[in-house]
Design a protein around this motif. Structure first.
Motif, PDB file in Angstrom:
ATOM      1  N   GLN A 180       0.809  -1.337  -0.059  1.00 48.05           N
ATOM      2  CA  GLN A 180      -0.007   0.147  -0.128  1.00 48.05           C
ATOM      3  C   GLN A 180       0.683   1.186  -0.006  1.00 48.05           C
ATOM      4  OE1 GLN A 180      -3.372  -0.439  -0.109  1.00 48.05           O
ATOM      5  NE2 GLN A 180      -3.256  -2.544   0.125  1.00 48.05           N
ATOM      6  N   PRO A 181       0.555   2.210  -0.985  1.00 48.57           N
ATOM      7  CA  PRO A 181       1.375   3.385  -0.921  1.00 48.57           C
ATOM      8  C   PRO A 181       1.363   4.213   0.544  1.00 48.57           C
ATOM      9  CG  PRO A 181      -0.068   3.387  -2.627  1.00 48.57           C
ATOM     10  CD  PRO A 181      -0.515   2.262  -1.919  1.00 48.57           C
ATOM     11  N   GLN A 182       2.297   4.658   1.069  1.00 54.33           N
ATOM     12  CA  GLN A 182       2.173   5.385   2.411  1.00 54.33           C
ATOM     13  C   GLN A 182       2.592   6.842   2.118  1.00 54.33           C
ATOM     14  OE1 GLN A 182       4.999   2.525   2.255  1.00 54.33           O
ATOM     15  NE2 GLN A 182       5.140   2.469   4.881  1.00 54.33           N
ATOM     16  N   VAL A 183       2.809   7.365   0.935  1.00 51.32           N
ATOM     17  CA  VAL A 183       3.099   8.837   0.597  1.00 51.32           C
ATOM     18  C   VAL A 183       2.441   9.252  -0.689  1.00 51.32           C
ATOM     19  CG1 VAL A 183       4.878  10.500   0.208  1.00 51.32           C
ATOM     20  CG2 VAL A 183       5.239   8.788   1.630  1.00 51.32           C
ATOM     21  N   PHE A 184       1.670  10.338  -0.846  1.00 50.04           N
ATOM     22  CA  PHE A 184       0.735  10.757  -2.186  1.00 50.04           C
ATOM     23  C   PHE A 184       1.884  11.867  -2.742  1.00 50.04           C
ATOM     24  CE2 PHE A 184      -1.726  13.374  -4.480  1.00 50.04           C
ATOM     25  CZ  PHE A 184      -2.421  12.717  -5.363  1.00 50.04           C
ATOM     26  N   VAL A 185       2.055  11.594  -4.024  1.00 49.16           N
ATOM     27  CA  VAL A 185       3.033  12.460  -4.701  1.00 49.16           C
ATOM     28  C   VAL A 185       2.406  13.128  -6.014  1.00 49.16           C
ATOM     29  CG1 VAL A 185       5.416  12.699  -5.702  1.00 49.16           C
ATOM     30  CG2 VAL A 185       5.283  11.052  -3.867  1.00 49.16           C
ATOM     31  N   ASP A 186       2.430  14.539  -5.910  1.00 49.93           N
ATOM     32  CA  ASP A 186       1.718  15.101  -6.883  1.00 49.93           C
ATOM     33  C   ASP A 186       2.660  15.621  -7.763  1.00 49.93           C
ATOM     34  OD1 ASP A 186      -0.249  16.026  -8.452  1.00 49.93           O
ATOM     35  OD2 ASP A 186      -1.099  17.471  -6.883  1.00 49.93           O
ATOM     36  N   ILE A 187       2.979  15.299  -9.254  1.00 48.95           N
ATOM     37  CA  ILE A 187       3.465  15.903 -10.115  1.00 48.95           C
ATOM     38  C   ILE A 187       3.288  17.123 -10.951  1.00 48.95           C
ATOM     39  CG2 ILE A 187       5.494  15.559 -11.904  1.00 48.95           C
ATOM     40  CD1 ILE A 187       5.350  12.697 -11.421  1.00 48.95           C
ATOM     41  N   ASP A 188       3.862  18.183 -10.474  1.00 51.60           N
ATOM     42  CA  ASP A 188       3.276  19.570 -10.974  1.00 51.60           C
ATOM     43  C   ASP A 188       3.728  20.137 -12.055  1.00 51.60           C
ATOM     44  OD1 ASP A 188       1.393  21.690 -10.918  1.00 51.60           O
ATOM     45  OD2 ASP A 188       2.217  22.820  -9.506  1.00 51.60           O
ATOM     46  N   LEU A 189       4.257  19.002 -13.035  1.00 57.19           N
ATOM     47  CA  LEU A 189       5.037  19.688 -14.145  1.00 57.19           C
ATOM     48  C   LEU A 189       5.101  18.447 -15.284  1.00 57.19           C
ATOM     49  CD1 LEU A 189       8.929  19.041 -13.532  1.00 57.19           C
ATOM     50  CD2 LEU A 189       7.191  18.213 -12.071  1.00 57.19           C
ATOM     51  N   PRO A 190       5.149  18.667 -16.491  1.00 59.82           N
ATOM     52  CA  PRO A 190       5.524  17.695 -17.395  1.00 59.82           C
ATOM     53  C   PRO A 190       6.763  17.149 -17.365  1.00 59.82           C
ATOM     54  CG  PRO A 190       5.563  19.871 -18.556  1.00 59.82           C
ATOM     55  CD  PRO A 190       5.213  20.016 -17.056  1.00 59.82           C
ATOM     56  N   LEU A 191       7.099  16.005 -17.458  1.00 59.27           N
ATOM     57  CA  LEU A 191       8.505  15.299 -17.504  1.00 59.27           C
ATOM     58  C   LEU A 191       8.784  15.163 -18.978  1.00 59.27           C
ATOM     59  CD1 LEU A 191       7.914  12.948 -14.414  1.00 59.27           C
ATOM     60  CD2 LEU A 191       9.532  14.764 -14.700  1.00 59.27           C
ATOM     61  N   ARG A 192       9.907  15.747 -19.405  1.00 62.68           N
ATOM     62  CA  ARG A 192      10.159  15.915 -20.797  1.00 62.68           C
ATOM     63  C   ARG A 192      10.790  14.904 -21.448  1.00 62.68           C
ATOM     64  NH1 ARG A 192      11.560  22.159 -19.722  1.00 62.68           N
ATOM     65  NH2 ARG A 192      12.951  20.995 -18.412  1.00 62.68           N
ATOM     66  N   ASN A 193      11.847  14.158 -20.662  1.00 69.03           N
ATOM     67  CA  ASN A 193      12.623  13.141 -21.319  1.00 69.03           C
ATOM     68  C   ASN A 193      12.836  11.896 -20.337  1.00 69.03           C
ATOM     69  OD1 ASN A 193      15.091  14.176 -19.943  1.00 69.03           O
ATOM     70  ND2 ASN A 193      14.705  15.708 -21.205  1.00 69.03           N
ATOM     71  N   PRO A 213       5.423   5.377  -2.581  1.00 75.02           N
ATOM     72  CA  PRO A 213       4.685   6.508  -3.099  1.00 75.02           C
ATOM     73  C   PRO A 213       3.642   6.304  -4.037  1.00 75.02           C
ATOM     74  CG  PRO A 213       6.715   6.456  -4.357  1.00 75.02           C
ATOM     75  CD  PRO A 213       6.677   5.141  -3.308  1.00 75.02           C
ATOM     76  N   ALA A 214       2.664   6.819  -3.972  1.00 71.96           N
ATOM     77  CA  ALA A 214       1.511   6.968  -5.223  1.00 71.96           C
ATOM     78  C   ALA A 214       1.846   8.141  -5.832  1.00 71.96           C
ATOM     79  CB  ALA A 214       0.134   6.620  -4.631  1.00 71.96           C
ATOM     80  N   ILE A 215       2.215   7.915  -7.168  1.00 71.75           N
ATOM     81  CA  ILE A 215       2.448   9.064  -7.714  1.00 71.75           C
ATOM     82  C   ILE A 215       1.550   9.629  -9.011  1.00 71.75           C
ATOM     83  CG2 ILE A 215       4.483  10.411  -9.165  1.00 71.75           C
ATOM     84  CD1 ILE A 215       6.307   8.115  -8.075  1.00 71.75           C
ATOM     85  N   LYS A 216       0.750  10.617  -8.886  1.00 72.32           N
ATOM     86  CA  LYS A 216      -0.230  11.090  -9.754  1.00 72.32           C
ATOM     87  C   LYS A 216       0.445  12.096 -10.743  1.00 72.32           C
ATOM     88  CE  LYS A 216      -4.661  13.097  -9.496  1.00 72.32           C
ATOM     89  NZ  LYS A 216      -5.228  11.909 -10.292  1.00 72.32           N
ATOM     90  N   GLY A 217       0.203  11.791 -12.061  1.00 72.20           N
ATOM     91  CA  GLY A 217       0.671  12.445 -13.048  1.00 72.20           C
ATOM     92  C   GLY A 217       1.386  11.666 -14.198  1.00 72.20           C
ATOM     93  N   LEU A 218       1.569  10.277 -13.885  1.00 71.54           N
ATOM     94  CA  LEU A 218       2.332   9.510 -14.561  1.00 71.54           C
ATOM     95  C   LEU A 218       1.405   8.447 -15.455  1.00 71.54           C
ATOM     96  CD1 LEU A 218       5.233   8.138 -12.305  1.00 71.54           C
ATOM     97  CD2 LEU A 218       5.210  10.091 -13.808  1.00 71.54           C
TER      98      LEU A 218
END
Ligand code: F3S
Length: 393
Positions: A180-193, A213-218
């Motif tokens: 289970q994810p313990q940390v919520f990670v929000d990516i506030d940018l486009p990853l370009r490469n 982590p649970a990473i939102k934005g991927l």
């Protein structure tokens, strides 16, 4: 820890010294981490194959294992060694060559597949939900996160023990509740490469340590991005996995911390991993973790018909299997003066002895390790820039 009658007999030495040693390693590990029993491991992947990182002491242990008849009892593959069978083999001293060959010989006697790659999942994808015992940290994160297989981050000895016994202790991420994810990670940018994905991993690994982590934005992240992210994450942290697709409120119910990633987090990480003051490299390297066929094809397409700059080395590292499948692209890279090296990578090879002082790479993991393991300065940039720097015109 509960052992079956057969496991007990192996533990007591009835199946020979090698099996007893392996069983003892697994039981000790299981007791340390609170495992209740051993479970079948459908695939063991062993690290610590390069003589450079392994050193002398374990060679006698490997010889003893191989000479007392230890044989793998599950699918068993190997991480890269310190040289490739063609180019670097000719450049190392006979002593180093002999030691490296001896290590490979022991694994061969035990029945390991000579995969010599840190991306074993390109040979064959492991099944979702299958229990593995993998020791390459970047592959562990990829397996858990992308392939949805279940593996702890094994050490070389425990992965070897799993290969021989076909078992692994059921602790850690072999339990659903520990995934289970313990940390919520929000990516506030486009990853370009791919380099930005890797840098994000390095940045997050430092913050998270072993928290998932649970990473939102991927959701639309390319596979190479996820691979680089996992490699970076495992370099600076002990994280075994990340949640990335379809990050719902339900999936993050146990996450009691929130992190927002901003552009400067990624940019500062790339800058920090670039330790060379100028853009002059002796070696330009792509292939950490090992390239897929598609990545080799992309590199070849970027090169077009150009030639490597004089006095510079250009390496693409991959498995023998991927090299064979990407024949046309390999020809183009080699025609240009570059080298497609199999079964090896820059970090675990003897670059210092080759006079390499500055390494340019698209891999955040290599940029993280090279200053210590290769005594080299680093330039971290995406593959496209690496190719631009390495080729004339
Ligand atoms: Fe693989 Fe070497 Fe990187 S083993 S993950 S290419 S450091």
């Amino acid at each position: 820890m509960y052992l079956t009658k057969e496991e007990e007999r192996a533990y007591d030495g009835e199946q020979g010294w090698a099996n007893q040693m392996c069983m003892k390693i697994l039981v000790r590990l299981g007791e340390l981490y609170g495992a209740s029993r051993l479970i079948p491991a459908s695939w063991a992947h062993v690290s610590g194959v390069s003589y450079k990182t392994l050193g002398d002491s374990p060679i006698d242990f490997l010889k003893a294992m191989a000479n007392t008849g230890a044989k793998v009892s599950t699918r068993a593959t190997l991480n890269p060694q310190s040289l490739d069978p063609e180019y670097l083999k000719r450049k190392v001293t006979s002593e180093l060559l002999e030691k490296q060959l001896s290590i490979i010989e022991q694994f061969d006697k035990m029945g390991f597949t000579q995969s010599l790659t840190c991306t074993p999942y390109y040979l064959e994808k492991s099944e979702a939900g299958s229990h593995l015992a993998w020791a390459e940290s970047s592959a562990v994160v990829f397996a858990n996160s992308v392939l949805k297989s279940w593996t702890n981050r094994e050490g070389g000895p425990s992965a070897l023990a799993a290969a021989i016994t076909g078992k692994t202790p059921n602790y850690g991420v072999h339990h659903a509740e520990n995934r289970q994810p313990q940390v919520f990670v929000d990516i506030d940018l486009p990853l370009r490469n791919e380099t930005e994905y890797g840098a994000l991993g390095v940045f997050l690994g430092r913050m998270l340590r072993d928290r998932i982590p649970a990473i939102k934005g991927l959701d639309n992240a390319p596979e190479i991005g996820l691979k680089q992210l996992g490699a970076g994450l495992a370099s600076t942290g002990m994280v075994n996995m990340f949640e990335w697709n379809d990050v719902t409120a339900e999936k993050t119910a146990h996450a009691n911390e929130r992190i927002t990633i901003e552009r400067r987090d990624v940019d500062d990480t790339i800058e920090g991993l670039s330790t060379s003051a100028d853009m002059e490299a002796d070696l330009v390297f792509v292939g950490c973790p090992h390239c897929s066929v598609h990545e080799i094809e992309c590199v070849a397409a970027m090169i077009e018909n150009r030639k490597v700059k004089p006095g510079l080395e250009f390496w693409v590292c991959t498995s023998q299997c991927a090299k064979q499948q990407a024949k046309k692209s390999v020809e183009r890279i080699e025609k240009s003066g570059g080298h497609v090296l199999t079964g090896v990578c820059t970090v675990v090879s003897w670059t210092e002895a080759l006079g390499i002082r500055t390494i340019m790479t698209n891999s955040a993991k290599t940029a993280y390790y090279a200053p210590t393991l290769n005594k080299a300065k680093t330039i971290l940039a995406p593959a496209e820039k690496c190719v631009q720097a390495a080729f004339r015109g």
